[in-house]
Design a protein around this motif. Structure first.
Motif, PDB file in Angstrom:
ATOM      1  N   GLY A 103       0.812  -1.205   0.000  1.00  0.00           N
ATOM      2  CA  GLY A 103       0.000   0.000   0.000  1.00  0.00           C
ATOM      3  C   GLY A 103       0.847   1.257   0.000  1.00  0.00           C
ATOM      4  N   ALA A 104       1.886   1.259   0.828  1.00  0.00           N
ATOM      5  CA  ALA A 104       2.746   2.440   0.898  1.00  0.00           C
ATOM      6  C   ALA A 104       3.365   2.725  -0.468  1.00  0.00           C
ATOM      7  N   PHE A 136      -4.305   7.802   7.327  1.00  0.00           N
ATOM      8  CA  PHE A 136      -3.161   6.891   7.353  1.00  0.00           C
ATOM      9  C   PHE A 136      -2.821   6.501   5.917  1.00  0.00           C
ATOM     10  N   ASP A 224      -7.020   6.893  -1.683  1.00  0.00           N
ATOM     11  CA  ASP A 224      -6.264   5.783  -1.103  1.00  0.00           C
ATOM     12  C   ASP A 224      -7.248   4.672  -0.765  1.00  0.00           C
ATOM     13  N   GLN A 227      -7.127   0.027   1.967  1.00  0.00           N
ATOM     14  CA  GLN A 227      -7.930  -0.799   2.871  1.00  0.00           C
ATOM     15  C   GLN A 227      -9.380  -0.939   2.393  1.00  0.00           C
ATOM     16  N   LYS A 253      -3.632  -4.228   0.028  1.00  0.00           N
ATOM     17  CA  LYS A 253      -4.251  -5.173   0.976  1.00  0.00           C
ATOM     18  C   LYS A 253      -5.030  -6.337   0.327  1.00  0.00           C
TER      19      LYS A 253
HETATM   20  C1  LIG Z   1      -2.563  -0.353   5.308  1.00  0.00           C
HETATM   21  C2  LIG Z   1      -2.697   0.942   4.641  1.00  0.00           C
HETATM   22  C3  LIG Z   1      -1.611   1.529   3.963  1.00  0.00           C
HETATM   23  C4  LIG Z   1      -0.228   0.922   3.967  1.00  0.00           C
HETATM   24  O1  LIG Z   1      -0.207  -0.322   3.312  1.00  0.00           O
HETATM   25  P1  LIG Z   1       1.099  -1.264   3.464  1.00  0.00           P
HETATM   26  O2  LIG Z   1       0.792  -2.401   2.536  1.00  0.00           O
HETATM   27  O3  LIG Z   1       1.196  -1.659   4.893  1.00  0.00           O
HETATM   28  O4  LIG Z   1       2.253  -0.461   3.011  1.00  0.00           O
HETATM   29  C5  LIG Z   1      -1.830   2.725   3.289  1.00  0.00           C
HETATM   30  N1  LIG Z   1      -3.032   3.312   3.285  1.00  0.00           N
HETATM   31  C6  LIG Z   1      -4.103   2.779   3.925  1.00  0.00           C
HETATM   32  C7  LIG Z   1      -5.420   3.482   3.870  1.00  0.00           C
HETATM   33  C8  LIG Z   1      -3.965   1.589   4.641  1.00  0.00           C
HETATM   34  O5  LIG Z   1      -5.007   1.080   5.298  1.00  0.00           O
END
Ligand SMILES: *Cc1c(COP(=O)(O)O)cnc(C)c1O
Length: 389
Positions: A103-104, A136, A224, A227, A253
């Motif tokens: 995700g990052a 986040f 984003d 999740q 995710k």
């Molecule tokens: C979990 C999450 C991330 C980060 O994802 P990773 O795979 O841990 O890098 C970024 N944005 C949101 C909204 C998340 O829930």
């Protein structure tokens, strides 16, 4: 088990406060620990195992692809990668995909695209990105800087320059920020439901207002969906619950159903921003991860999504008036429960009774598999209700 805990403590960096359970296998929405105790999984490895464990289609696709070719790098073509990109574009209306592994990284790509778009169009002084307080967006230095929560920042200065945080669900504050920094703002990035922030859905009028103001100012809209994406809210992507058209959608995710894959989906305005060499990832578009993701995205049919909504309504109706439950928030199978007792106590009690849940801030958070069997769901909700009393 005690031996494993002490070796973990000795050899694993000290970043995770794990529960004392060693999970050895799973089937459907149930996992089994090393002592043979069974748990109903209401967390899916934080929204990752979208179709549970030992899922026939997923396992077959992964093992077939592994025995053909497990990795090639992006110097060559592989079919699963192209097929997945095509499927994501056709289903979402987005135009192009950049694959990464988390995700990052998906957000890093979104941020790079936004900066290049704005620099090309409005000059190098236009690079700022508005994100929301309590958001986040990840753990890399730049996505941490994007994250609107001070306590994540403290130890890691200096952060990446160019992020402005404004309060969620406050359109006036957003508009004021835009007006005060007019020629410097490249993009706005939002989660339609703040996940880590406590499962807080953004209001429709706010999201649609942000989209309108952004469009009026040629500010890119990044959603984003790391999740919230891939069926989690009862739509392919959560932004589809709102009347908006994002320029970039990041996701990860649940996309791979348990293998690491991230994606940045690029829209009309952004599809041609990146050129040769502007971005890359050694593992990005890995054929095994893409074969896995194809089995996830291909199954997000209207029927499956309708089932997600039925299960969601069941959870909301069961919990809304339950003893010890103060409120229930979220959408689809992304649910936050504000409880009278501390959330961590509920999670612990539920675990003892054989149900795995998550927390988000001061809430109990549920992210079960999209295909969780109704029987397992009912049992888990009964146990959670018992623990809330
Ligand atoms: C979990 C999450 C991330 C980060 O994802 P990773 O795979 O841990 O890098 C970024 N944005 C949101 C909204 C998340 O829930």
């Amino acid at each position: 088990m005690f031996d494993l805990i002490s070796r973990d403590k000795e050899y694993i960096a000290n970043t995770y406060n794990r529960f004392p359970i060693e999970i050895v296998r799973g089937c459907g929405s149930k996992v089994c620990d090393v002592n043979g105790k069974e748990y109903i999984d209401m967390g899916s490895g934080i929204g990752v195992t979208a179709f549970g464990f030992n899922d026939t289609l997923w396992c077959q696709a992964v093992s077939e692809q592994i025995s053909l070719v497990q990795h090639t790098s992006n110097l060559y073509y592989t079919k699963p990668c192209v097929e997945l990109a095509e499927l994501l574009c056709k289903k979402s209306g987005m135009k192009k995909v950049f694959f990464s592994n988390s995700g990052a990284e998906a957000n890093e790509c979104a941020i790079k695209v936004a900066r290049k778009y704005a620099a090309d169009k409005k000059g190098s002084g236009c690079y700022k990105i508005i994100t929301l307080e309590n958001s986040f967006h990840g753990r890399t230095i730049t996505t941490l800087s994007a994250t609107g929560q001070e306590h994540y920042h403290e130890l890691f200065n200096p952060l990446t320059d160019g992020f402005i945080h404004t309060p969620a669900n406050n359109l006036e504050a957003f508009e004021k920020t835009v007006n005060e920094n007019k020629d410097e703002i490249a993009a706005v990035m939002i989660e339609c439901i703040q996940g880590e922030g406590g499962v807080i859905p953004l209001e429709k009028s706010f999201v649609e207002g942000v989209d309108r103001i952004a469009k009026e100012n040629d500010i890119l809209v990044i959603v984003d969906e790391v999740q919230t994406g891939n069926g989690r809210t009862g739509k392919l992507y959560a932004y589809m619950n709102y009347d908006i058209k994002p320029d970039i959608v990041s996701t990860a995710k649940g996309l791979g159903g348990g293998l690491p894959i991230g994606a940045a989906l690029l829209g009309e305005k952004t599809q041609s921003v990146l050129g040769f060499g502007d971005h890359g990832s050694t593992y990005g578009g890995n054929p095994v991860c893409c074969a896995a993701a194809l089995t996830v995205i291909n199954r997000l049919t209207d029927e499956l999504l309708a089932e997600v909504m039925l299960k969601s309504e069941y959870i909301f109706s069961e919990l809304a008036n339950a003893d010890g439950v103060e409120s229930v928030s979220g959408m689809g199978l992304m649910i936050g429960i504000k409880t009278a007792k501390p959330a961590s106590d509920i999670v612990k009690a539920a675990m003892e009774k054989g149900v795995l849940c998550l927390t988000a801030k001061n809430k109990v958070r549920l992210l079960p598999a999209l295909n969780i069997p109704l029987g397992d769901l009912k049992t888990a909700i009964e146990i959670i209700k018992e623990c809330c009393k």
